[in-house]
Design an enzyme around this catalytic site. Structure first.
Site, PDB file in Angstrom:
ATOM      1  N   GLY A  35     -14.355 -50.933  22.508  1.00  8.71           N
ATOM      2  CA  GLY A  35     -14.398 -49.703  23.300  1.00  8.71           C
ATOM      3  C   GLY A  35     -13.018 -49.172  23.646  1.00  8.71           C
ATOM      4  O   GLY A  35     -12.085 -49.252  22.853  1.00  8.71           O
ATOM      5  N   VAL A  36     -12.902 -48.659  24.860  1.00 11.55           N
ATOM      6  CA  VAL A  36     -11.650 -48.050  25.293  1.00 11.55           C
ATOM      7  C   VAL A  36     -10.552 -49.113  25.418  1.00 11.55           C
ATOM      8  O   VAL A  36      -9.371 -48.839  25.178  1.00 11.55           O
ATOM      9  CB  VAL A  36     -11.876 -47.242  26.593  1.00 11.55           C
ATOM     10  CG1 VAL A  36     -12.145 -48.109  27.792  1.00 11.55           C
ATOM     11  CG2 VAL A  36     -10.704 -46.306  26.859  1.00 11.55           C
ATOM     12  N   ASP A  37     -10.928 -50.320  25.747  1.00 14.15           N
ATOM     13  CA  ASP A  37      -9.979 -51.444  25.840  1.00 14.15           C
ATOM     14  C   ASP A  37      -9.281 -51.664  24.492  1.00 14.15           C
ATOM     15  O   ASP A  37      -8.039 -51.743  24.423  1.00 14.15           O
ATOM     16  CB  ASP A  37     -10.767 -52.703  26.270  1.00 14.15           C
ATOM     17  CG  ASP A  37      -9.885 -53.841  26.748  1.00 14.15           C
ATOM     18  OD1 ASP A  37      -8.657 -53.648  26.889  1.00 14.15           O
ATOM     19  OD2 ASP A  37     -10.438 -54.936  27.002  1.00 14.15           O
ATOM     20  N   THR A 125     -19.708 -47.623  31.313  1.00 13.32           N
ATOM     21  CA  THR A 125     -20.847 -46.897  30.730  1.00 13.32           C
ATOM     22  C   THR A 125     -21.009 -47.111  29.223  1.00 13.32           C
ATOM     23  O   THR A 125     -21.869 -46.485  28.599  1.00 13.32           O
ATOM     24  CB  THR A 125     -20.774 -45.379  31.005  1.00 13.32           C
ATOM     25  OG1 THR A 125     -19.658 -44.829  30.287  1.00 13.32           O
ATOM     26  CG2 THR A 125     -20.654 -45.093  32.477  1.00 13.32           C
TER      27      THR A 125
HETATM   28  N1  AR6 Z   1     -11.019 -42.855  25.221  1.00  8.02           N
HETATM   29  C1  AR6 Z   1     -11.831 -42.573  26.263  1.00  8.02           C
HETATM   30  N2  AR6 Z   1     -13.031 -43.140  26.434  1.00  8.02           N
HETATM   31  C2  AR6 Z   1     -13.450 -44.041  25.512  1.00  8.02           C
HETATM   32  C3  AR6 Z   1     -12.664 -44.406  24.387  1.00  8.02           C
HETATM   33  C4  AR6 Z   1     -11.390 -43.751  24.265  1.00  8.02           C
HETATM   34  N3  AR6 Z   1     -10.542 -44.018  23.260  1.00  8.02           N
HETATM   35  N4  AR6 Z   1     -13.343 -45.315  23.664  1.00  8.02           N
HETATM   36  C5  AR6 Z   1     -14.528 -45.513  24.293  1.00  8.02           C
HETATM   37  N5  AR6 Z   1     -14.592 -44.741  25.401  1.00  8.02           N
HETATM   38  P1  AR6 Z   1     -16.440 -49.307  27.063  1.00  8.02           P
HETATM   39  P2  AR6 Z   1     -17.265 -50.836  29.441  1.00  8.02           P
HETATM   40  C6  AR6 Z   1     -15.673 -44.623  26.410  1.00  8.02           C
HETATM   41  O1  AR6 Z   1     -17.490 -49.947  26.232  1.00  8.02           O
HETATM   42  O2  AR6 Z   1     -18.643 -50.294  29.314  1.00  8.02           O
HETATM   43  C7  AR6 Z   1     -14.635 -53.892  26.123  1.00  8.02           C
HETATM   44  O3  AR6 Z   1     -14.899 -54.775  25.075  1.00  8.02           O
HETATM   45  C8  AR6 Z   1     -17.051 -45.086  26.041  1.00  8.02           C
HETATM   46  O4  AR6 Z   1     -17.733 -44.091  25.290  1.00  8.02           O
HETATM   47  O5  AR6 Z   1     -15.091 -49.121  26.477  1.00  8.02           O
HETATM   48  O6  AR6 Z   1     -16.616 -50.835  30.772  1.00  8.02           O
HETATM   49  C9  AR6 Z   1     -13.937 -54.606  27.284  1.00  8.02           C
HETATM   50  O7  AR6 Z   1     -13.047 -55.593  26.828  1.00  8.02           O
HETATM   51  C10 AR6 Z   1     -17.690 -45.274  27.420  1.00  8.02           C
HETATM   52  O8  AR6 Z   1     -18.162 -44.042  27.935  1.00  8.02           O
HETATM   53  O9  AR6 Z   1     -16.210 -50.120  28.454  1.00  8.02           O
HETATM   54  C11 AR6 Z   1     -15.094 -55.177  28.035  1.00  8.02           C
HETATM   55  O10 AR6 Z   1     -15.497 -56.398  27.469  1.00  8.02           O
HETATM   56  C12 AR6 Z   1     -16.501 -45.723  28.284  1.00  8.02           C
HETATM   57  O11 AR6 Z   1     -15.319 -45.444  27.508  1.00  8.02           O
HETATM   58  C13 AR6 Z   1     -16.178 -54.136  27.874  1.00  8.02           C
HETATM   59  O12 AR6 Z   1     -15.861 -53.463  26.676  1.00  8.02           O
HETATM   60  C14 AR6 Z   1     -16.520 -47.187  28.625  1.00  8.02           C
HETATM   61  O13 AR6 Z   1     -17.036 -47.918  27.539  1.00  8.02           O
HETATM   62  C15 AR6 Z   1     -16.186 -53.139  29.003  1.00  8.02           C
HETATM   63  O14 AR6 Z   1     -17.302 -52.305  28.870  1.00  8.02           O
END
Ligand code: AR6
Length: 177
Positions: A35-37, A125
């Site tokens: 994801g964003v991480d 989310t």
């Molecule tokens: N820019 C902005 N938003 C984004 C991007 C980006 N480049 N990529 C994804 N999103 P998530 P969580 C959105 O899954 O639910 C990781 O593995 C995405 O569409 O990134 O808090 C961590 O290491 C969504 O709306 O984070 C943790 O293990 C939002 O960012 C776990 O995921 C958050 O999605 C955290 O899960």
């Protein structure tokens, strides 16, 4: 929306957003993920992971709802604020309180580190499955509370939505202010 601060809403990639600090939706290990991480670590380079490792060695990672700060590495942002959102387990496990903590503690870290602008993704989310509608309400409410009540130096908050659904939800939330 509030006092001297402005709140912006954009759809896009947070790694391309211009702000002193961007917030990462990390996990308790601080060792990166999807994801964003994943996107932040890829774009920011190894300096971010190195600082995450130091924090992990000092304090064993980051608890759910807490926030820690590293360099922005190769990003345009000076800082990355890593916060750990709650995993959605149906809503009876303090998820709401922990998500509020994420927003408030990230803003506090921004102030402590003299960031005057901060960009948030839609924490929890994605992989963590927090219902988007509930999460957008919490994000907007908690940020507005902070900006109104604190002696903050933050001038700009950007909500960066990655998908259309979140963008629409945030639009509706922000209309209320
Ligand atoms: N820019 C902005 N938003 C984004 C991007 C980006 N480049 N990529 C994804 N999103 P998530 P969580 C959105 O899954 O639910 C990781 O593995 C995405 O569409 O990134 O808090 C961590 O290491 C969504 O709306 O984070 C943790 O293990 C939002 O960012 C776990 O995921 C958050 O999605 C955290 O899960």
């Amino acid at each position: 929306m509030m006092k001297d601060s402005i709140v912006q809403l954009i759809r896009g990639d947070i790694t391309k957003t211009e702000a002193d600090a961007i917030v990462n939706a990390a996990n308790t290990s601080l060792m990166g993920g999807g994801g964003v991480d994943g996107a932040i670590h890829r774009a920011g380079g190894k300096a971010i992971l190195e600082e995450c490792m130091k924090i992990r060695n000092q304090q064993g990672g980051c608890a759910v709802g807490e926030a820690v700060v590293t360099t922005g590495g190769n990003l345009r942002s000076r800082l990355v604020i890593h916060t750990v959102g709650p995993v959605w387990h149906g809503g009876m496990n303090n998820e709401e309180q922990r998500l509020k903590d994420c927003y408030r503690n990230s803003l506090t870290q921004a102030d402590l580190n003299e960031a005057t602008s901060i960009a948030f993704p839609n924490i929890s989310t994605g992989i963590y499955k927090y219902p988007k509608s509930l999460a957008s309400y919490i994000a907007v409410e908690e940020v507005s509370k902070y900006l109104l009540n604190k002696e903050t130096k933050i001038k700009k908050v950007v909500f960066v939505c990655f998908d259309e659904e979140n963008l629409e939800l945030y639009k509706n939330e922000l209309k209320k202010y």
